[in-house]
Design a protein around this motif. Structure first.
Motif, mmCIF file in Angstrom:
data_model
loop_
_atom_site.group_PDB
_atom_site.id
_atom_site.type_symbol
_atom_site.label_atom_id
_atom_site.label_comp_id
_atom_site.label_asym_id
_atom_site.label_seq_id
_atom_site.Cartn_x
_atom_site.Cartn_y
_atom_site.Cartn_z
ATOM 1 N N MET A 32 0.824 -1.191 0.000
ATOM 2 C CA MET A 32 0.000 0.000 0.000
ATOM 3 C C MET A 32 0.870 1.258 0.000
ATOM 4 S SD MET A 32 -3.239 0.916 0.308
ATOM 5 C CE MET A 32 -4.382 1.929 1.118
ATOM 6 N N LYS A 33 1.875 1.259 0.851
ATOM 7 C CA LYS A 33 2.763 2.412 0.970
ATOM 8 C C LYS A 33 3.508 2.652 -0.345
ATOM 9 C CE LYS A 33 6.051 4.234 4.285
ATOM 10 N NZ LYS A 33 6.896 3.908 5.404
ATOM 11 N N ASN A 34 3.972 1.584 -0.989
ATOM 12 C CA ASN A 34 4.700 1.678 -2.249
ATOM 13 C C ASN A 34 3.799 2.214 -3.363
ATOM 14 O OD1 ASN A 34 6.783 1.469 -4.013
ATOM 15 N ND2 ASN A 34 6.559 -0.711 -4.352
ATOM 16 N N LYS A 35 2.529 1.809 -3.375
ATOM 17 C CA LYS A 35 1.573 2.261 -4.380
ATOM 18 C C LYS A 35 1.308 3.760 -4.237
ATOM 19 C CE LYS A 35 -2.005 -0.315 -6.547
ATOM 20 N NZ LYS A 35 -3.132 -1.192 -6.438
ATOM 21 N N LEU A 36 1.158 4.218 -3.007
ATOM 22 C CA LEU A 36 0.926 5.633 -2.747
ATOM 23 C C LEU A 36 2.126 6.465 -3.204
ATOM 24 C CD1 LEU A 36 -0.841 7.852 -1.535
ATOM 25 C CD2 LEU A 36 0.266 7.412 0.661
ATOM 26 N N GLY A 37 3.318 5.953 -2.982
ATOM 27 C CA GLY A 37 4.526 6.646 -3.423
ATOM 28 C C GLY A 37 4.572 6.788 -4.929
ATOM 29 N N LYS A 38 4.161 5.741 -5.645
ATOM 30 C CA LYS A 38 4.129 5.800 -7.109
ATOM 31 C C LYS A 38 3.105 6.807 -7.601
ATOM 32 C CE LYS A 38 5.770 1.133 -8.014
ATOM 33 N NZ LYS A 38 5.452 -0.181 -8.544
ATOM 34 N N VAL A 39 1.945 6.831 -6.980
ATOM 35 C CA VAL A 39 0.892 7.782 -7.359
ATOM 36 C C VAL A 39 1.371 9.217 -7.126
ATOM 37 C CG1 VAL A 39 -1.412 8.632 -6.766
ATOM 38 C CG2 VAL A 39 -1.024 6.179 -7.030
ATOM 39 N N LEU A 40 1.965 9.461 -5.983
ATOM 40 C CA LEU A 40 2.471 10.810 -5.688
ATOM 41 C C LEU A 40 3.576 11.217 -6.659
ATOM 42 C CD1 LEU A 40 2.531 10.775 -1.781
ATOM 43 C CD2 LEU A 40 0.935 11.969 -3.291
ATOM 44 N N PHE A 41 4.439 10.264 -7.018
ATOM 45 C CA PHE A 41 5.497 10.543 -7.984
ATOM 46 C C PHE A 41 4.902 10.944 -9.331
ATOM 47 C CE2 PHE A 41 8.212 9.105 -11.488
ATOM 48 C CZ PHE A 41 9.336 9.887 -11.259
ATOM 49 N N VAL A 42 3.909 10.204 -9.815
ATOM 50 C CA VAL A 42 3.277 10.500 -11.104
ATOM 51 C C VAL A 42 2.584 11.859 -11.047
ATOM 52 C CG1 VAL A 42 1.417 9.798 -12.676
ATOM 53 C CG2 VAL A 42 3.054 8.109 -11.842
ATOM 54 N N LEU A 43 1.882 12.139 -9.940
ATOM 55 C CA LEU A 43 1.184 13.427 -9.806
ATOM 56 C C LEU A 43 2.163 14.599 -9.791
ATOM 57 C CD1 LEU A 43 -1.607 12.562 -7.234
ATOM 58 C CD2 LEU A 43 -1.864 13.012 -9.684
ATOM 59 N N ALA A 44 3.344 14.394 -9.248
ATOM 60 C CA ALA A 44 4.349 15.458 -9.216
ATOM 61 C C ALA A 44 5.118 15.543 -10.528
ATOM 62 C CB ALA A 44 5.315 15.225 -8.062
ATOM 63 N N PHE A 45 5.364 14.403 -11.171
ATOM 64 C CA PHE A 45 6.199 14.357 -12.370
ATOM 65 C C PHE A 45 5.460 14.831 -13.627
ATOM 66 C CE2 PHE A 45 8.089 12.035 -15.991
ATOM 67 C CZ PHE A 45 9.365 12.572 -15.927
ATOM 68 N N CYS A 46 4.207 14.470 -13.779
ATOM 69 C CA CYS A 46 3.451 14.805 -14.999
ATOM 70 C C CYS A 46 3.351 16.310 -15.251
ATOM 71 C CB CYS A 46 2.082 14.157 -14.975
ATOM 72 S SG CYS A 46 2.172 12.383 -15.300
ATOM 73 N N PRO A 47 3.002 17.110 -14.245
ATOM 74 C CA PRO A 47 2.967 18.566 -14.517
ATOM 75 C C PRO A 47 4.330 19.123 -14.932
ATOM 76 C CG PRO A 47 1.771 18.075 -12.510
ATOM 77 C CD PRO A 47 2.466 16.812 -12.928
ATOM 78 N N MET A 48 5.394 18.627 -14.295
ATOM 79 C CA MET A 48 6.734 19.103 -14.664
ATOM 80 C C MET A 48 7.071 18.720 -16.097
ATOM 81 S SD MET A 48 8.244 21.008 -12.756
ATOM 82 C CE MET A 48 9.923 21.055 -12.302
#
Length: 122
Positions: free
Chosen positions: A1-17
């Motif tokens: 669960m923790k690893n999945k949340l980290g991936k989601v947060l990474f994508v949410l931060a990376f896509c706008p950049m």
């Protein structure tokens, strides 16, 4: 669960950049400037550098330049524009009012402006 949340947060931060960097290089406003505000947003503040347009703009005043206006049509007579003179390596923008278009005859006679042989009333 923790690893999945980290991936989601990474994508949410990376896509706008990734989007912002892509827009910078695509340069949708086709500006010659490397200023990211102009290339990405189409607007940028400029400080008026001289008193050449003192009746309208004072030296030191800050103006907001927008490329949005000219994405749909060409500049018109009486528009105030900022531009970099061809061949000028300093990159300092000049501010001018458009008094004529291609093919117009422009003359100054006794301090009065004539466009196509008709006096321009200011």
């Amino acid at each position: 669960m923790k690893n999945k949340l980290g991936k989601v947060l990474f994508v949410l931060a990376f896509c706008p950049m990734l989007f912002i960097v892509s827009v910078y290089f695509i340069n949708p406003f086709n500006t010659g400037s490397y200023d990211p505000r102009l290339r990405i947003l189409g607007i940028s503040p400029y400080r008026v550098a001289s008193s050449a347009m003192a009746q309208s703009y004072q030296s030191g005043e800050i103006v907001l330049a927008s490329l949005w206006e000219y994405s749909a049509h060409q500049p018109q007579i009486n528009d105030v524009i900022l531009y970099i003179a061809p061949g000028d390596m300093s990159g300092v923008p000049y501010m001018s009012r458009i008094i004529g278009r291609g093919g117009d005859s422009i003359q100054m006679i006794e301090g009065k402006l004539y466009r196509n042989d008709k006096m321009v009333k200011e």
